[in-house]
Write a protein that holds these residues in place. Structure first.
Motif, mmCIF file in Angstrom:
data_model
loop_
_atom_site.group_PDB
_atom_site.id
_atom_site.type_symbol
_atom_site.label_atom_id
_atom_site.label_comp_id
_atom_site.label_asym_id
_atom_site.label_seq_id
_atom_site.Cartn_x
_atom_site.Cartn_y
_atom_site.Cartn_z
ATOM 1 N N UNK A 97 0.833 -1.211 0.000
ATOM 2 C CA UNK A 97 0.000 0.000 0.000
ATOM 3 C C UNK A 97 0.863 1.254 0.000
ATOM 4 N N UNK A 98 1.993 1.215 0.722
ATOM 5 C CA UNK A 98 2.890 2.365 0.714
ATOM 6 C C UNK A 98 3.453 2.599 -0.680
ATOM 7 N N UNK A 99 3.814 1.516 -1.367
ATOM 8 C CA UNK A 99 4.333 1.641 -2.736
ATOM 9 C C UNK A 99 3.266 2.239 -3.645
ATOM 10 N N UNK A 313 0.965 4.443 8.539
ATOM 11 C CA UNK A 313 -0.385 4.893 8.182
ATOM 12 C C UNK A 313 -0.380 6.373 7.790
ATOM 13 N N UNK A 314 0.562 7.136 8.358
ATOM 14 C CA UNK A 314 0.680 8.532 7.961
ATOM 15 C C UNK A 314 0.984 8.676 6.481
ATOM 16 N N UNK A 315 1.856 7.777 5.964
ATOM 17 C CA UNK A 315 2.162 7.801 4.523
ATOM 18 C C UNK A 315 0.979 7.293 3.707
ATOM 19 N N UNK A 316 0.382 6.191 4.166
ATOM 20 C CA UNK A 316 -0.745 5.615 3.425
ATOM 21 C C UNK A 316 -1.912 6.593 3.339
ATOM 22 N N UNK A 317 -2.073 7.431 4.379
ATOM 23 C CA UNK A 317 -3.196 8.365 4.421
ATOM 24 C C UNK A 317 -2.933 9.671 3.676
ATOM 25 N N UNK A 318 -1.732 9.826 3.111
ATOM 26 C CA UNK A 318 -1.464 11.037 2.324
ATOM 27 C C UNK A 318 -2.434 11.109 1.143
#
Length: 581
Positions: A97-99, A313-318
């Motif tokens: 998900x981050x990718x 989750x901070x990155x995923x929620x961007x």
């Protein structure tokens, strides 16, 4: 809802697809916890048999001990492997998900982030989360089940005495909560400083030639050592908080055990506690205290994992790039219109572009020139929507570019910049990159011929199958530039953006590639950003940008005749060229 509970619930959402493996792991934990409680209980019949021998039990009790340990070992394998497998799958899903999110984030996000911090999320943070979702949670759940079973056994043996031990639970819980909050804060600090040192090291590795040639070793060493020292300080604080919790809880637990043993001994003196029952009670109590100690020790890992989950989750929620476009154009003529377009970058107090109006006809070749910082790159970056204009409108064949889907808009654009990006793959894969990866080999070779790259490619050890190294490090600057041009030629897009596309070439290579570029530009809408004015004298129109505005526009001859900014730039370059000759 408390932040920790929100994180737990969100992580459980990722566990749900692997519920069966998680369930098997929980079954294993139950078996281990039951084994611990049964072993504590079996002390009583063993002592009773020592006092009153029974030939049948002499055989059965040792076999029962062996069976309990065998089942406990099986449960331990099930719990540890099951949780580790589940944890690795969860971390893999999060990394995926981050990718996906990183590939969809807008350009301004990367302007504000260091690559080291982003890489740290994939490596350090993901590792911390994996540790928390495997061994730490396994230990925590197993210990919690053992504590519950031990409490049940203690109540069964002597409920009055057990109630006394329950009294100390609230202060113990308060201590655990205090250390949990402190550990979470310190863990966040460790993650931030890990990202910072990763960024510094990445810059040292990537710029090692510049560091050596300009004598930057001392400066870079100070940066790296300072970053490493800050990380050491944060990790020391983390170790301090982790190390302080277990001894304190053990001391509290020892006081409780000592007090309960005292009362038990008093009861035993009064005949209320036989030796077997008393010994079983003490062992069950010690088992409970040992599991409480394990819980306090694993708390540090869990808090580090939760802090890592916050970061991930901070990155995923961007917020990803906004793609509200619905229009798909199969083919375009290539007419571009800029209607009073302005752009101001986030955090800036002035406009990079101010009410720029420009019309580029289909197939027209337009050059953007002007002083550095005039807005040339900012203008072309708006075409593929790397940035969104603050005001104004840009259209392609009459359609607003914000009305086209991002993938469709960018499919009609090819870009060659002076900062060539190549991937650690083969020459052929770098030319036929992305959506062109299925291109036949003969098409790739024709693109290389058109870019005057075939000769040096054939001279490589494996030709088109030669791996070029990270960012094409095994190639010269001119060779890298020609591969980027071949990539643009293969794409065959109707709109070309050339940002100093021949800047890294020697004179002979530039002559050949310029001829290839002239042929490539025929019939295509081309925007050329140029600093060397000699390379753009034959374009259809030249727009001069200064301080974010189009201040002049016309052909080379017309602009020279006006004797304005373009003519001044041309005289400066001509004089410099004459001086060099």
């Amino acid at each position: 809802m408390a932040p920790s509970l929100i994180l737990y619930r969100r992580l459980l959402h990722y566990v749900r697809p692997y519920w069966w493996a998680f369930a098997l792991a929980v079954v294993g934990m139950v078996i281990v916890a039951a084994g611990d409680v049964v072993m504590a209980y079996m002390v009583m019949p063993i002592i009773q048999r020592l006092q009153n021998p029974d030939p049948a039990m002499t055989v059965q009790l040792p076999l029962a001990v062996v069976a309990v340990f065998l089942l406990r070992g099986l449960g331990s394998f099930m719990s540890e492997y099951g949780m580790a497998w589940t944890g690795h799958k969860v971390v893999f899903d999060l990394r995926r998900e981050m990718i996906d999110r990183m590939l969809s984030l807008p350009t301004p996000f990367y302007d504000a982030q260091s690559s080291g911090e982003l890489i740290s999320k994939f490596t350090f943070d993901a590792y911390q989360l994996a540790a928390a979702t495997s061994s730490a949670i396994t230990t925590a759940v197993r210990s919690a089940l053992t504590i519950a079973g031990s409490l049940g056994l203690l109540f069964w043996l002597n409920w009055r005495l057990t109630l006394i031990s329950i009294v100390v639970m609230p202060p113990v819980t308060a201590v655990i909560r205090y250390f949990s909050r402190r550990l979470r804060r310190v863990a966040r600090d460790v993650q931030q400083r890990t990202g910072a040192i990763t960024h510094v090291l990445e810059e040292i590795v990537g710029a090692q030639r510049v560091v050596k040639i300009f004598g930057g070793q001392d400066y870079e060493r100070k940066r790296a050592v300072a970053g490493a020292n800050k990380l050491r300080q944060s990790m020391s604080k983390q170790s301090s908080a982790s190390a302080a919790s277990p001894p304190f809880l053990q001391f509290v637990g020892a006081c409780v055990v000592g007090f309960i043993v005292y009362i038990a001994l008093k009861q035993s003196e009064a005949g209320g506690f036989d030796a077997a029952r008393f010994t079983t009670y003490v062992i069950a109590l010690l088992t409970l205290i040992d599991r409480l100690r394990s819980m306090s020790g694993v708390n540090a890992n869990i808090q580090r994992g939760l802090a890592a989950a916050e970061s991930i989750f901070g990155l995923i929620d961007e917020v990803p790039e906004q793609d509200r476009g619905t229009v798909v154009l199969e083919r375009v003529r290539g007419e571009l219109r800029f209607d009073r377009v302005s752009l101001r970058y986030a955090g800036s107090d002035k406009d990079a572009l101010r009410e720029v109006s420009l019309v580029i006809a289909p197939g027209q070749r337009v050059a953007l020139v002007g002083p550095s910082g005039g807005g040339k790159t900012s203008l072309v970056n708006l075409i593929p929507r790397f940035y969104e204009p603050s005001s104004g409108r840009i259209t392609l064949d009459g359609e607003g570019i914000d009305e086209l889907t991002l993938s469709n808009l960018r499919s009609h654009i090819a870009l060659v910049s002076q900062d060539v990006t190549l991937f650690n793959d083969t020459v052929a894969a770098n030319i036929a990159y992305g959506a062109m990866s299925g291109a036949p080999r003969d098409a790739v070779e024709r693109a290389a011929v058109a870019a005057h790259a075939l000769d040096f490619i054939q001279a490589l050890p494996k030709g088109f199958d030669t791996v070029v190294g990270q960012d094409g490090i095994r190639l010269s600057g001119g060779q890298r530039q020609r591969l980027a041009i071949a990539r643009a030629i293969l794409k065959n897009a109707r709109i070309l953006i050339l940002d100093e596309a021949t800047s890294a070439l020697d004179s002979e290579s530039e002559r050949h590639v310029q001829a290839a570029m002239d042929a490539l530009m025929q019939g295509r809408t081309t925007i050329v950003i140029a600093h060397r004015l000699s390379t753009i004298e034959r374009v259809d129109s030249i727009a001069v940008l200064d301080a974010g505005r189009v201040v002049e526009q016309g052909t080379h001859a017309e602009l020279l005749a006006r004797n304005g900014i373009y003519a001044k730039l041309h005289r400066i370059q001509f004089a410099a060229g004459t001086a060099l000759v």
